[in-house]
Design an enzyme around this catalytic site. Structure first.
Site, PDB file in Angstrom:
ATOM      1  N   CYS A   1      -2.356   8.794   3.144  1.00 20.98           N
ATOM      2  CA  CYS A   1      -2.170   8.244   1.797  1.00 20.98           C
ATOM      3  C   CYS A   1      -3.395   8.484   0.933  1.00 20.98           C
ATOM      4  O   CYS A   1      -3.305   8.489  -0.283  1.00 20.98           O
ATOM      5  CB  CYS A   1      -1.886   6.756   1.890  1.00 20.98           C
ATOM      6  SG  CYS A   1      -3.109   5.893   2.881  1.00 20.98           S
TER       7      CYS A   1
ATOM      8  N   GLU B   1       0.887  -1.167   0.000  1.00 22.57           N
ATOM      9  CA  GLU B   1       0.000   0.000   0.000  1.00 22.57           C
ATOM     10  C   GLU B   1       0.914   1.203   0.000  1.00 22.57           C
ATOM     11  O   GLU B   1       1.595   1.458   0.994  1.00 22.57           O
ATOM     12  CB  GLU B   1      -0.867   0.020   1.268  1.00 22.57           C
ATOM     13  CG  GLU B   1      -1.743  -1.197   1.470  1.00 22.57           C
ATOM     14  CD  GLU B   1      -2.833  -1.309   0.429  1.00 22.57           C
ATOM     15  OE1 GLU B   1      -3.079  -0.346  -0.303  1.00 22.57           O
ATOM     16  OE2 GLU B   1      -3.429  -2.398   0.339  1.00 22.57           O
TER      17      GLU B   1
HETATM   18  P1  NAP Z   1       8.674   4.666   4.175  1.00 21.62           P
HETATM   19  O1  NAP Z   1       9.835   5.534   4.330  1.00 21.62           O
HETATM   20  O2  NAP Z   1       8.556   3.889   2.923  1.00 21.62           O
HETATM   21  O3  NAP Z   1       8.653   3.702   5.434  1.00 21.62           O
HETATM   22  C1  NAP Z   1       7.597   2.810   5.637  1.00 21.62           C
HETATM   23  C2  NAP Z   1       8.072   1.661   6.504  1.00 21.62           C
HETATM   24  O4  NAP Z   1       9.015   0.875   5.786  1.00 21.62           O
HETATM   25  C3  NAP Z   1       8.762   2.094   7.775  1.00 21.62           C
HETATM   26  O5  NAP Z   1       8.356   1.248   8.826  1.00 21.62           O
HETATM   27  C4  NAP Z   1      10.211   1.887   7.452  1.00 21.62           C
HETATM   28  O6  NAP Z   1      10.979   1.693   8.614  1.00 21.62           O
HETATM   29  C5  NAP Z   1      10.129   0.623   6.612  1.00 21.62           C
HETATM   30  N1  NAP Z   1      11.297   0.381   5.774  1.00 21.62           N
HETATM   31  C6  NAP Z   1      11.977   1.252   5.025  1.00 21.62           C
HETATM   32  N2  NAP Z   1      12.973   0.625   4.385  1.00 21.62           N
HETATM   33  C7  NAP Z   1      12.901  -0.677   4.742  1.00 21.62           C
HETATM   34  C8  NAP Z   1      13.641  -1.826   4.421  1.00 21.62           C
HETATM   35  N3  NAP Z   1      14.689  -1.768   3.617  1.00 21.62           N
HETATM   36  N4  NAP Z   1      13.298  -3.004   4.971  1.00 21.62           N
HETATM   37  C9  NAP Z   1      12.249  -3.089   5.812  1.00 21.62           C
HETATM   38  N5  NAP Z   1      11.514  -2.023   6.169  1.00 21.62           N
HETATM   39  C10 NAP Z   1      11.827  -0.831   5.625  1.00 21.62           C
HETATM   40  O7  NAP Z   1       7.308   5.503   4.314  1.00 21.62           O
HETATM   41  P2  NAP Z   1       6.914   6.572   5.457  1.00 21.62           P
HETATM   42  O8  NAP Z   1       7.719   7.796   5.228  1.00 21.62           O
HETATM   43  O9  NAP Z   1       6.895   5.959   6.803  1.00 21.62           O
HETATM   44  O10 NAP Z   1       5.401   6.843   5.098  1.00 21.62           O
HETATM   45  C11 NAP Z   1       4.977   7.784   4.169  1.00 21.62           C
HETATM   46  C12 NAP Z   1       4.566   7.141   2.874  1.00 21.62           C
HETATM   47  O11 NAP Z   1       3.656   6.075   3.126  1.00 21.62           O
HETATM   48  C13 NAP Z   1       3.826   8.064   1.948  1.00 21.62           C
HETATM   49  O12 NAP Z   1       4.340   7.936   0.659  1.00 21.62           O
HETATM   50  C14 NAP Z   1       2.391   7.582   1.991  1.00 21.62           C
HETATM   51  O13 NAP Z   1       1.649   7.820   0.811  1.00 21.62           O
HETATM   52  C15 NAP Z   1       2.547   6.152   2.247  1.00 21.62           C
HETATM   53  N6  NAP Z   1       1.391   5.600   2.922  1.00 21.62           N
HETATM   54  C16 NAP Z   1       0.591   4.776   2.230  1.00 21.62           C
HETATM   55  C17 NAP Z   1      -0.531   4.244   2.837  1.00 21.62           C
HETATM   56  C18 NAP Z   1      -1.450   3.325   2.088  1.00 21.62           C
HETATM   57  O14 NAP Z   1      -2.255   2.655   2.732  1.00 21.62           O
HETATM   58  N7  NAP Z   1      -1.359   3.243   0.781  1.00 21.62           N
HETATM   59  C19 NAP Z   1      -0.833   4.560   4.163  1.00 21.62           C
HETATM   60  C20 NAP Z   1       0.016   5.403   4.841  1.00 21.62           C
HETATM   61  C21 NAP Z   1       1.134   5.919   4.207  1.00 21.62           C
HETATM   62  P3  NAP Z   1      12.441   2.312   8.784  1.00 21.62           P
HETATM   63  O15 NAP Z   1      12.307   3.756   8.551  1.00 21.62           O
HETATM   64  O16 NAP Z   1      12.828   1.912  10.148  1.00 21.62           O
HETATM   65  O17 NAP Z   1      13.264   1.646   7.755  1.00 21.62           O
END
Ligand code: NAP
Length: 680
Positions: free
Chosen positions: A300, A261
């Protein structure tokens, strides 16, 4: 008080040996309203291989031994415990710059979503550990095929984005627990302390079987290295991280199921039929403002692109200016603040950079990258505040369709007609949700036909529902959450489909009897069981699947049909008019009413004295297959197809496979009868 965030591994909390003794590399939690440090997430040594093993060897077997109803009751009790402790969760929310309403969307929204799955598991899924899909199909003279869904023997790793620390894992936990999968929760660090409080509440409830829930806060990311073909990775976050996960060996080499997502450039379209002085226009503006400012635009599902007929652009910009002027920005702990800061200064910098990129192709109408909002409270230098910002795309602007400013930012894009609006919507290359504000069914048809497949959900708002419908950005568990392409291609929630998606579908092939014995759902090719006792005299616990009553037969006469017609008022020509019935291409002569056949059928199978059958609560799948002519006779077979207890009551439900045949043994009618029966 500063927070030290813990992990929960193999049914024990993992925390630094001495409170406060954390390495410099620990993640620093900062209050985005003031910039003050409020806690840390230490880099703790976690044996992720052992965690995965523990989930698979302890948590998984415990859940697989439970039926859907038992798993659902576990969710229900967990939900009740969390709801009784919402104040603790709101307290944990105190330092992330969220208003009370923002926190409610996450906390209460998450618990309600889990509770929805608790109810669904008890109402819509069977009291067995697996699910049976539809009826068997014929695969040869003695062989039938039946699709079943069984729990995977793995673990689901739930990776969450920072903006939903509670809802983010509870919306996944409901379907995964129902699907019989233990979980390892991996929240985003920025708000990971709130997820930790939620997990701690669940652990302290004492309800969780060992190994069912574990938590990785900060620390190693190598949990995915231990996953394989029975495991699930349920990811929410950016498309950048999703791209990394899609290429991970756990997915590409070992076949773990990955659902993503991700980002979404959602649109809201003002229909061509809505003038600026219409109530729908006002509803449209209110909803755009709500989506821009709820959770400071860090959703999101927020509206990123506002599609408006070209001639309506000045009206929309003017109305948004007035509406957004009412937003009170500041530290949410101050009374009256309606929008807090972004989660961190890094996030504010990222939004600023995206707005600058958009501004090369757009005019800034409200706010902007370098405008600091007027603050009711909070620290303008060390805080992460951002002004509500509206841009207006110039003709041919492209970045607006591929850059997600994850903050209180939206861009007005002009369209010429609905075909053009649909084309612009598709330039986002896949979104979670589109909303359409219009009273025109033609506008809806054009948009849905041309852009529907680019969206996981389309919300249409007209005069009837514009005020009462749930917000554009609200994710309801009854509806699908997910979208194609840029939105990740995931499909979560959506009721039962969200559970079955996480289970393994297997085409079980065997003899009809073997399938009935295993699934405990009788099918027409399995043997009927005759006990010599009328099945209406046997309690739910005594009744066996396949138990059958073959009735006597009775003749249906012209007098019966005329009496029924006069008595009920149903004098349809096929029953009462010789000439018209003779001319009918279907009947050729007068026939008995279908409802009369059903009533006679009940007269044949009912055992009248009070007993274990408490009530009849409906018929399903009724089909009339061969007409009954005057003088024909009918008899029937009544067979126990399936049975289920109703949790918390002294009764349950029985579904009966019913078949009415005539004197030539032709099938006259088939249906499933539903009754409520006493347990004992
Ligand atoms: P993110 O930077 O992609 O991080 C999301 C999660 O992934 C975090 O828990 C992060 O933890 C983990 N992560 C990152 N790299 C990883 C890896 N190599 N291995 C395992 N885990 C990893 O996103 P964010 O900044 O938290 O959230 C914002 C984004 O989420 C926006 O683009 C938004 O649109 C999207 N979003 C989408 C939805 C939906 O339902 N479609 C809902 C909410 C948010 P670490 O930082 O510890 O690595």
């Amino acid at each position: 008080m500063t927070i030290t965030v813990r992990s929960y591994a193999q049914d024990a909390w993992v925390e630094p040996a001495e409170a406060g003794s954390v390495a410099d590399s620990a993640y620093r939690l900062l209050d985005p309203s003031t910039g003050a440090q409020v806690g840390t997430i230490p880099e703790l040594p976690l044996d992720t291989a052992a965690m995965v093993r523990h989930a698979r060897e302890v948590g998984g077997p415990a859940l697989r031994a439970m039926t859907f109803h038992e798993r659902a009751r576990l969710l229900e009790q967990l939900g009740e415990h969390l709801m009784a402790n919402v104040a603790t969760l709101h307290e944990a929310y105190g330092t992330v710059g969220a208003t009370k309403a923002d926190a409610q969307v996450d906390v209460e929204g998450g618990i309600q979503t889990m509770q929805f799955y608790a109810g669904l598991g008890q109402r819509k899924l069977p009291d067995t550990p697996f699910h049976v899909e539809g009826d068997p199909v014929r695969l040869g003279k003695h062989t039938r095929g039946q699709v079943i869904h069984t729990p995977r023997h793995g673990v689901a790793v739930l990776i969450g984005a920072y903006n939903f620390p509670v809802w983010g894992f509870l919306e996944k936990l409901g379907p995964t627990i129902l699907a019989g999968l233990p979980v390892i929760i991996k929240p985003a660090p920025q708000t990971g302390h709130i997820a930790e409080v939620a997990v701690a509440l669940m652990v302290e409830s004492g309800l969780l079987p060992d190994g069912v829930v574990q938590l990785v806060s900060g620390g190693p990311r190598d949990v995915l290295d231990h996953l394989g073909g029975q495991d699930v990775i349920a990811f929410t976050g950016s498309s950048r991280t999703a791209a990394f996960l899609r290429a991970h060996p756990a997915v590409v080499q070992r076949g773990a199921l990955l659902t993503c997502e991700t980002d979404s450039l959602n649109v809201s379209v003002l229909g061509p039929d809505v003038p600026a002085d219409h109530p729908l226009f006002e509803a449209f503006i209110k909803r755009v403002r709500a989506e821009m400012t709820s959770k400071t635009g860090q959703k999101c599902t927020a509206i990123r692109r506002i599609l408006v007929p070209t001639e309506r652009v000045p009206d929309v910009v003017a109305a948004l200016k007035v509406s957004l002027a009412k937003v009170v920005v500041g530290d949410p702990s101050t009374e009256g603040v309606t929008m807090g800061p972004l989660v961190s200064r890094e996030q504010a910098d990222s939004v600023r950079e995206t707005v600058r990129r958009l501004a090369t192709e757009c005019d800034v109408a409200i706010g902007g990258a370098d405008v600091l909002p007027e603050l009711a409270s909070g620290n303008p230098e060390s805080g992460a505040f951002f002004a509500p910002t509206v841009l207006v795309a110039r003709e041919g602007a492209r970045a607006v369709h591929d850059s997600e400013p994850f903050g209180p930012v939206s861009t007005v894009v002009a369209y010429t007609d609905m075909t053009d609006a649909a084309r612009l919507a598709t330039l986002g290359e896949g979104s979670l949700v589109a909303s359409l504000v219009t009273n025109s069914p033609e506008a809806v048809a054009t948009f849905v036909n041309e852009a529907g497949s680019f969206h996981g959900r389309v919300l249409v708002l007209d005069d009837v529902n514009a005020v009462t419908a749930a917000p554009h950005g609200a994710v309801l568990p009854q509806s699908i959450h997910g979208g194609p392409g840029r939105a990740g291609g995931g499909e979560e929630l959506g009721g039962v489909r969200g559970v079955l998606h996480l289970m393994q579908a297997t085409s079980l092939t065997g003899s009809a009897q073997m399938l009935a014995d295993y699934t405990q759902v009788w099918n027409k090719d399995a043997a009927p069981i005759e006990t010599g006792v009328h099945p209406f005299r046997r309690s739910l616990s005594e009744l066996r699947i396949g138990e059958t009553l073959f009735t006597e037969s009775r003749t249906v006469t012209k007098e019966d049909v005329e009496h029924f017609a006069a008595f009920t008022g149903d004098t349809f020509y096929a029953h009462m008019d010789d000439e018209a019935a003779a001319a009918s291409p279907i009947f050729g002569a007068r026939v008995a009413h279908g409802y009369l056949i059903l009533a006679f059928a009940a007269g044949l199978f009912v055992d009248p004295a009070p007993g274990p059958v408490l009530a009849n609560f409906g018929l399903e799948k009724l089909r009339f297959r061969t007409p009954l002519y005057f003088g024909d006779s009918m008899h029937m077979r009544l067979t126990v197809k399936s049975k289920a207890e109703r949790p918390g009551t002294e009764w349950g439900e029985v579904s009966w496979d019913c078949e009415v045949r005539n004197q030539k043994d032709e099938v006259v009618a088939t249906y499933t009868l539903l009754t409520i029966n006493a347990l004992t």
